[in-house]
Structures are given as C-alpha cells and as structure tokens.
Design an enzyme around this catalytic site. Structure first.
Site, PDB file in Angstrom:
ATOM      1  N   MET A  26     -89.329 -61.372  33.743  1.00  0.00           N
ATOM      2  CA  MET A  26     -90.600 -60.415  34.117  1.00  0.00           C
ATOM      3  C   MET A  26     -90.715 -59.170  32.937  1.00  0.00           C
ATOM      4  O   MET A  26     -91.279 -58.101  33.343  1.00  0.00           O
ATOM      5  CB  MET A  26     -90.325 -59.911  35.364  1.00  0.00           C
ATOM      6  CG  MET A  26     -90.472 -60.997  36.539  1.00  0.00           C
ATOM      7  SD  MET A  26     -91.198 -60.194  38.105  1.00  0.00           S
ATOM      8  CE  MET A  26     -89.725 -59.311  38.693  1.00  0.00           C
ATOM      9  N   ASN A  28     -89.533 -56.060  30.456  1.00  0.00           N
ATOM     10  CA  ASN A  28     -88.759 -54.930  30.706  1.00  0.00           C
ATOM     11  C   ASN A  28     -87.517 -55.065  30.296  1.00  0.00           C
ATOM     12  O   ASN A  28     -86.457 -55.039  30.834  1.00  0.00           O
ATOM     13  CB  ASN A  28     -88.814 -54.223  32.011  1.00  0.00           C
ATOM     14  CG  ASN A  28     -88.050 -52.578  31.868  1.00  0.00           C
ATOM     15  OD1 ASN A  28     -88.271 -52.063  31.044  1.00  0.00           O
ATOM     16  ND2 ASN A  28     -87.550 -52.328  32.989  1.00  0.00           N
ATOM     17  N   LEU A  29     -87.406 -55.931  29.209  1.00  0.00           N
ATOM     18  CA  LEU A  29     -86.038 -56.611  28.506  1.00  0.00           C
ATOM     19  C   LEU A  29     -84.851 -55.556  28.446  1.00  0.00           C
ATOM     20  O   LEU A  29     -85.005 -54.520  27.981  1.00  0.00           O
ATOM     21  CB  LEU A  29     -86.356 -57.572  27.479  1.00  0.00           C
ATOM     22  CG  LEU A  29     -87.445 -58.568  27.590  1.00  0.00           C
ATOM     23  CD1 LEU A  29     -87.611 -59.328  26.197  1.00  0.00           C
ATOM     24  CD2 LEU A  29     -87.222 -59.406  29.039  1.00  0.00           C
ATOM     25  N   HIS A  33     -81.018 -59.959  29.321  1.00  0.00           N
ATOM     26  CA  HIS A  33     -82.034 -61.159  28.811  1.00  0.00           C
ATOM     27  C   HIS A  33     -81.829 -61.491  27.387  1.00  0.00           C
ATOM     28  O   HIS A  33     -81.855 -62.596  27.235  1.00  0.00           O
ATOM     29  CB  HIS A  33     -83.475 -60.458  28.877  1.00  0.00           C
ATOM     30  CG  HIS A  33     -83.941 -59.760  30.136  1.00  0.00           C
ATOM     31  ND1 HIS A  33     -84.126 -58.327  30.529  1.00  0.00           N
ATOM     32  CD2 HIS A  33     -84.369 -60.642  31.441  1.00  0.00           C
ATOM     33  CE1 HIS A  33     -84.427 -58.643  31.909  1.00  0.00           C
ATOM     34  NE2 HIS A  33     -84.819 -59.519  32.365  1.00  0.00           N
ATOM     35  N   ASP A 147     -78.764 -63.278  39.349  1.00  0.00           N
ATOM     36  CA  ASP A 147     -79.587 -63.545  40.574  1.00  0.00           C
ATOM     37  C   ASP A 147     -79.031 -64.855  41.304  1.00  0.00           C
ATOM     38  O   ASP A 147     -79.628 -65.897  40.939  1.00  0.00           O
ATOM     39  CB  ASP A 147     -80.997 -63.814  40.109  1.00  0.00           C
ATOM     40  CG  ASP A 147     -81.633 -62.599  39.880  1.00  0.00           C
ATOM     41  OD1 ASP A 147     -82.038 -61.529  40.706  1.00  0.00           O
ATOM     42  OD2 ASP A 147     -81.800 -62.347  38.705  1.00  0.00           O
ATOM     43  N   SER A 182     -80.099 -54.563  34.757  1.00  0.00           N
ATOM     44  CA  SER A 182     -81.174 -54.943  35.714  1.00  0.00           C
ATOM     45  C   SER A 182     -82.257 -54.202  35.377  1.00  0.00           C
ATOM     46  O   SER A 182     -82.050 -52.816  35.025  1.00  0.00           O
ATOM     47  CB  SER A 182     -80.981 -54.800  37.047  1.00  0.00           C
ATOM     48  OG  SER A 182     -82.270 -54.749  37.943  1.00  0.00           O
TER      49      SER A 182
END
Length: 281
Positions: A26, A28-29, A33, A147, A182
């Site tokens: 989504m 906003n790395l 990521h 997650d 996160s």
C-alpha cells in the site's frame, strides 16, 4: 524501472517475460518492503511491485483518508533496489465499477483475532489480492510475516482456488530496538515511538511464560495477565495470544504436550495508532 498506472499498460509490460514475482504493497515504503523485493529477486524472475491503498480493507472509522501516500518517494526507493515494474493504479482503475463480487475467507481463520477486531478487513484484503493476482498473473508472490494472519489467509486462498502461485513469507524486519517496521509507525509521536517496543517485549514474555503451560486454561490466564500488564503501561490491547501456527486456533493440551509449533500474536493501540506484531515459538 518502468511505471504503469493502467491495466492495459500493465499487461503490455508483462508480455516481456513469461514469469514474474509480485510484491503487493500500500506504499509508504520502508526497509521491510525493500526486503520483500530482495526476496522476490532471489527467484531470478522480474519483480512487479504494486502500490494501491485499498479502501475495501479499511473500516468506517479507520485511517483510509490519512494513510500516507508517498508515490514519488516510493518509486525512487523501488528503482534504487532494482525493481523491474511498478504498478500504481488509481482507485478508478482498480475498481472501475463497484466491487460487488468479493472473496469471503473462511471465518474459522478470518473471523478471529484481527478479523474480530476489524470486521470485513480480510474480505477486503482477499478481494484486492485476488484481483492483483488476476491482473499480474505472477509465478511468485512475497508477503511479510508481520501480517501473520493475512499471510495464512492468502496461502489458504491460493490453495483452495488452485492458483499457480508460490506464496513466500518473509520474516518481520525490525528496528534496532525490536519494533516491527510498519508504515503506521509514522503516526507515533516521539514519546510513543520510545514506548512502541513494549509490544514485542510483551509478546516475548508471553511466549516464555507459555513454554511451561500444560493446559489451555493456563494459556488463557497468561494471556489475560499479559494484556493487563500492557494496559497498565498505557496501551489499549485488542489481543495478546498464543495460537497454533497452522490455523491460529488455541493449542489443546495435547498440542502443548507434543510441542506443536505456535505463534504469539498481539494487536494494541498506543495513542491513536494500532500496532500488530507476532513471534513464532
């Protein structure tokens, strides 16, 4: 790195190679990521990263509107680590008509823990991931273990729909003080950021205490004590719990006796920010 924003351009770009690896995000790395990209590159196929803030997985009182959108910076980061293709669709491109067809995950794994705290969340996740799988048709897809419940649900979805995709889970990337990386960490005030590693510490303590447990009733008491301690530190816990890795259900006395692999999972609010974490044990 090539960047595309439409399904037509995506499919044209995908024709270059027979197989791809997908890293859905989504945006906003952060370093976590980029670790997913690096893991995908180990499969020796080109890597597609997707960036899409998926409205379907946010509840009515959650942070969809304030979720950080940082596409120019994200594109620079992806290009810097050698990502081959960035797919960054608009909401109109992703959902050109209301998404009335949905993927409804098994409530036995999607209706507990985060699924209980965030009704409809995993339906939104499964639907957008299935749609991305159909758009990209990857051979591999990489997700983070932070997650944990999401990863289990996606694995089950791929198995039950017989999708020809290998799902790869990558261990959680952490800051030096143990906080799981996160995008939502950016919501924390400096004071909250200093407190944030308390969640991992609470999970580690629960895992240590649970090693001596021989019955589910003992596990329940330890969970309640862990939540009370975190609450006393100023958090608002949704859950701190020990579960079987295979299905995220509470281990039985026989499971505990046999040493069945488990995971401790936690979700709690610190100020306005909800953080999740887990540790395999």
């Amino acid at each position: 790195m090539q960047t595309v924003h439409t399904l037509t351009d995506l499919r044209a770009a995908l024709r270059q190679f027979p197989n791809w690896a997908l890293v859905p995000t989504m945006g906003n790395l952060h370093a976590g990521h980029l670790g997913l990209i690096a893991r995908a590159q180990q499969e020796n196929v080109p890597v597609v990263a997707s960036i899409f803030v998926n409205r379907l997985q946010f509840g009515p009182n959650e942070d969809f509107d304030r979720y950080p959108r940082t596409l120019p910076r994200d594109a620079e980061l992806l290009a810097g680590v050698g990502c081959d293709l960035l797919f960054a669709p608009s909401e109109a491109e992703m959902y050109p008509q209301p998404q009335t067809f949905r993927v409804l995950p098994d409530a036995a794994i999607a209706g507990i823990l985060d699924g209980a705290a965030r009704p409809g969340h995993f339906e939104g996740v499964a639907t957008v991931v299935m749609k991305l799988f159909q758009m990209v048709r990857p051979r591999y897809a990489v997700f983070g273990k932070k997650d944990y419940q999401q990863l289990l649900i996606i694995r089950r979805m791929v198995e039950q729909f017989a999708l020809p995709i290998d799902i790869i889970g990558l261990d959680t990337v952490r800051a030096e003080d143990g906080l799981a990386l996160s995008s939502r960490n950016g919501y924390l005030t400096p004071e909250e950021r200093a407190q944030a590693p308390q969640l991992q510490a609470a999970l580690r303590a629960l895992a240590d205490d649970a090693r001596m447990a021989t019955a589910p009733e003992q596990i329940l008491l330890l969970e309640q004590q862990a939540m009370t301690r975190l609450d006393q530190l100023g958090w608002t816990p949704d859950y701190l719990t020990l579960r079987r890795r295979t299905d995220l259900h509470t281990p039985t006395a026989q499971d505990l006796h046999q040493g069945v692999p488990c995971v401790v999972l936690g979700a709690a609010r610190l100020g306005r920010t909800r953080l999740i974490d887990n540790l395999e044990c």
